[in-house]
Design a protein around this motif. Structure first.
Motif, short mmCIF file in Angstrom:
data_model
loop_
_atom_site.label_atom_id
_atom_site.label_comp_id
_atom_site.label_asym_id
_atom_site.label_seq_id
_atom_site.Cartn_x
_atom_site.Cartn_y
_atom_site.Cartn_z
N THR A 104 33.08 -62.96 -79.22
CA THR A 104 32.03 -61.95 -79.02
C THR A 104 32.24 -60.70 -79.89
OG1 THR A 104 33.16 -60.65 -77.31
CG2 THR A 104 31.94 -62.58 -76.58
N GLY A 105 31.15 -59.97 -80.07
CA GLY A 105 31.22 -58.70 -80.80
C GLY A 105 29.82 -58.15 -80.98
N GLY A 106 29.74 -56.94 -81.51
CA GLY A 106 28.43 -56.33 -81.78
C GLY A 106 27.86 -56.86 -83.09
N LEU A 115 25.98 -58.99 -79.72
CA LEU A 115 25.24 -58.04 -78.91
C LEU A 115 24.48 -57.08 -79.82
CD1 LEU A 115 25.18 -56.16 -76.12
CD2 LEU A 115 26.80 -54.87 -77.47
N GLU A 116 23.20 -56.85 -79.50
CA GLU A 116 22.44 -55.85 -80.27
C GLU A 116 22.85 -54.42 -79.87
OE1 GLU A 116 20.59 -54.83 -82.55
OE2 GLU A 116 19.99 -56.70 -83.51
N PHE A 117 22.50 -53.50 -80.69
CA PHE A 117 22.97 -52.12 -80.50
C PHE A 117 22.24 -51.35 -79.40
CE2 PHE A 117 25.65 -50.10 -83.99
CZ PHE A 117 26.55 -51.14 -83.91
N LEU A 118 22.97 -50.40 -78.85
CA LEU A 118 22.38 -49.39 -77.99
C LEU A 118 21.87 -48.29 -78.91
CD1 LEU A 118 22.22 -48.50 -74.90
CD2 LEU A 118 24.09 -46.98 -75.48
N GLN A 119 20.59 -47.96 -78.78
CA GLN A 119 20.01 -46.88 -79.59
C GLN A 119 19.93 -45.63 -78.72
OE1 GLN A 119 19.64 -48.44 -82.71
NE2 GLN A 119 17.46 -48.05 -82.83
N GLY A 165 27.66 -46.85 -76.61
CA GLY A 165 27.27 -48.06 -77.37
C GLY A 165 28.43 -49.05 -77.32
N ASN A 166 29.64 -48.56 -77.58
CA ASN A 166 30.82 -49.43 -77.48
C ASN A 166 30.91 -50.03 -76.08
OD1 ASN A 166 32.51 -46.83 -79.18
ND2 ASN A 166 31.87 -48.73 -80.12
N MET A 167 30.61 -49.19 -75.08
CA MET A 167 30.71 -49.67 -73.70
C MET A 167 29.71 -50.79 -73.43
SD MET A 167 33.23 -48.46 -72.28
CE MET A 167 34.31 -47.90 -73.56
N CYS A 209 36.16 -59.05 -79.88
CA CYS A 209 36.60 -57.99 -80.80
C CYS A 209 36.72 -56.70 -80.00
CB CYS A 209 35.57 -57.79 -81.91
SG CYS A 209 35.83 -58.93 -83.26
N GLY A 210 37.87 -56.08 -80.09
CA GLY A 210 38.14 -54.89 -79.31
C GLY A 210 37.90 -53.61 -80.09
N PRO A 211 38.27 -52.48 -79.50
CA PRO A 211 37.96 -51.18 -80.11
C PRO A 211 38.95 -50.77 -81.21
CG PRO A 211 39.22 -50.87 -78.11
CD PRO A 211 39.01 -52.34 -78.24
N THR A 212 38.46 -49.92 -82.08
CA THR A 212 39.33 -49.24 -83.03
C THR A 212 39.66 -47.91 -82.38
OG1 THR A 212 38.02 -50.25 -84.75
CG2 THR A 212 39.55 -48.55 -85.45
N VAL A 213 40.95 -47.68 -82.14
CA VAL A 213 41.31 -46.56 -81.27
C VAL A 213 41.67 -45.29 -82.05
CG1 VAL A 213 41.86 -47.81 -79.16
CG2 VAL A 213 43.54 -47.75 -80.99
P1 AMP Z 1 34.55 -50.46 -83.07
O1 AMP Z 1 35.53 -49.68 -82.25
O2 AMP Z 1 33.76 -49.65 -84.03
O3 AMP Z 1 35.15 -51.70 -83.70
O4 AMP Z 1 33.46 -50.99 -82.01
C1 AMP Z 1 33.80 -51.63 -80.83
C2 AMP Z 1 32.67 -52.54 -80.39
O5 AMP Z 1 31.50 -51.77 -80.10
C3 AMP Z 1 32.26 -53.56 -81.44
O6 AMP Z 1 32.03 -54.82 -80.83
C4 AMP Z 1 30.97 -52.98 -82.01
O7 AMP Z 1 30.15 -53.99 -82.52
C5 AMP Z 1 30.37 -52.34 -80.78
N1 AMP Z 1 29.41 -51.24 -81.04
C6 AMP Z 1 29.55 -50.18 -81.85
N2 AMP Z 1 28.46 -49.36 -81.79
C7 AMP Z 1 27.60 -49.93 -80.89
C8 AMP Z 1 26.30 -49.61 -80.38
N3 AMP Z 1 25.65 -48.50 -80.74
N4 AMP Z 1 25.75 -50.44 -79.47
C9 AMP Z 1 26.39 -51.56 -79.07
N5 AMP Z 1 27.61 -51.94 -79.52
C10 AMP Z 1 28.21 -51.15 -80.42
#
Ligand code: AMP
Ligand code: ZN
Length: 457
Positions: free
Chosen positions: A234-236, A266-270, A39-41, A28-32
């Motif tokens: 894959t995805g968050g 993937l779990e989140f970056l806090q 976190g996205n990275m 799953c890619g980014p919403t631009v």
């Molecule tokens: P989005 O552009 O919001 O669709 O996010 C792109 C990717 O970043 C998705 O796979 C999300 O699950 C992931 N993502 C968003 N916020 C975080 C975060 N804080 N930590 C890790 N991954 C994240």
């Protein structure tokens, strides 16, 4: 044996691809619509980590990642404002310009991080025809229905809905949540949305002018590039229970069988132990880190410090400690480069095995890094350096790069000298105040017993 944790079965499983040579992988890619944050990275470093481990095990990859360049709503559940439209009004640009600008920013960031980029990158707006056929297919098979707002997926027709944990049993129509009366079930979701007159990004379809719901692009892109059997998706974790649940419903119903084998999350970056949020002013981008004297590679190394299935806490202190370890690691690698000792065959085999076992155990990077650190403590040996070259296929670090010579401005050199004299004269207050001036200008001093070194912050 290569093992990954599969969110679908909730256990670690041996990974065997459908086709024994090539792994089909969807990310799953980014919403631009705005700057991607760190976190996205982390999510794309996770993708990179899987890709490199697969290649290390000898697989080829056919990978695809979408770019969500068509507005989806601010909530997963088809509610809220259109994110692209909000950005377009905020920046006084067309949604197309917004998408182009932020796609470029995103691609630059992932390149800086040395992310192994998927073979195909597909913007949602380029596959509208495929999306329309997908939706038509679901209508033809009786999995979707039409309302005055668009075309909706009927989750009651898919018994397996909820495999990733989206419990919809309590969401009865008329319960506390807001219900669109035309929907048969509150969790039914939009496949195609009729566009209001003033909506900018819209396309002709058999159901009138509209735009796709946000889950459908991933199913349609996956089908187009990978077919109806996909090894890894894959995805968050934020995408697990709605977005991915809905993707499974769409794809499995259209194809009549399970499409994705491994779902990896993937779990989140806090940040500072909490969520990143605008109100806390703690959303950092890669350029913010760079402005503070860190490189993309420092952040890449920071990623390895935690397992992907655990939340990782970001603080500048923890990034600094990753930066220092990386610097030390590179220094040690260079020491081994021309080392004359020989590492025994048994030791080489053992290090190879330990490293492989770590990365193949569901990407256990903290353990892999511990193996690397143990290896680097061996006596100076070219064999150690050669092993590091191999392990670096996964680490993706740039340790061959010559240390860049930084030009220190004359003004800093003069201040540093003055401070050293003040220190020799035990004039501590003056020494500290000059040091602060140097720091304010972006440099720092590292003292030793007989002198000092000037560093760029
Ligand atoms: P989005 O552009 O919001 O669709 O996010 C792109 C990717 O970043 C998705 O796979 C999300 O699950 C992931 N993502 C968003 N916020 C975080 C975060 N804080 N930590 C890790 N991954 C994240
Ligand atoms: Zn997706």
């Amino acid at each position: 044996m290569l093992k990954f944790f599969n969110s679908l079965t909730r256990r670690k499983e041996e990974f065997v691809p459908y086709d024994k040579n090539t792994v089909r992988m969807y990310s799953c890619g980014p919403t631009v619509y705005s700057y991607p944050h760190i976190g996205n990275m982390r999510a794309y470093l996770f993708m990179d980590n899987i890709r490199r481990v697969l290649k290390y095990n000898g697989y080829k990859i056919n990978g695809v990642m979408n770019i969500t360049d068509v507005g989806h709503l601010t909530s997963d559940a088809d509610e809220g404002e259109d994110k692209m439209l909000v950005a377009s009004q905020r920046e006084n640009k067309s949604p197309w310009e917004i998408a182009k600008y932020y796609t470029n920013v995103f691609m630059e960031d992932v390149k800086k991080l040395n992310v192994d980029i998927p073979e195909h990158i597909c913007p949602a707006t380029t596959i509208i025809d495929e999306i329309i056929s997908f939706v038509q297919g679901l209508l033809d098979k009786g999995y979707a229905y039409k309302t005055s707002k668009g075309i909706y997926f009927d989750i009651s027709k898919f018994n397996a809905y909820g495999q990733l944990g989206n419990d919809v049993s309590c969401k009865k129509a008329g319960a506390r949540i807001e219900v669109d009366d035309e929907k048969k079930h509150p969790a039914d979701f939009a496949l195609w949305i009729n566009a209001p007159e003033n909506h900018i990004m819209k396309w002709e379809s058999p159901w009138g002018i509209g735009y796709p719901g946000w889950h459908i692009e991933c199913s349609a892109i996956g089908k187009k590039f990978l077919g109806d059997y996909i090894d890894i998706h894959t995805g968050g974790v934020d995408h697990k229970t709605i977005h991915h649940e809905n993707e499974i419903a769409q794809s499995d119903c259209l194809e009549g069988h399970k499409v994705v084998h491994f779902w990896m999350h993937l779990e989140f970056l806090q940040i500072d132990g909490g969520k990143m949020s605008k109100s806390l002013n703690n959303i950092f981008t890669l350029s913010d880190l760079e402005k503070n004297g860190f490189s993309a590679e420092d952040f890449r190394y920071f990623y390895f410090m935690a397992h992907y299935s655990k939340q990782q806490n970001f603080t500048y202190d923890s990034l600094m400690s990753a930066k220092n370890s990386l610097k030390k690691l590179k220094g040690m690698i260079n020491i081994h480069k021309n080392g004359e000792n020989v590492l025994s065959k048994e030791k080489i085999d053992r290090y190879n095995e330990e490293f492989l076992n770590a990365v193949n155990d569901d990407l256990n990077m903290p353990v892999a890094i511990a193996v690397v650190q143990k290896l680097l403590k061996e006596d100076k040996s070219k064999d150690v350096y050669n092993l590091m070259i191999k392990f670096n296929e996964i680490l993706g670090l740039n340790f061959d790069e010559e240390e860049k010579l930084i030009e220190i401005p004359q003004e800093i050199v003069v201040l540093a000298e003055k401070r050293w004299q003040a220190k020799l004269n035990k004039n501590w207050q003056e020494a500290d105040s000059i040091r602060n001036k140097i720091i304010e200008r972006g440099y720092n001093l590292k003292d030793s017993k007989d002198g000092y070194e000037i560093e760029k912050l």
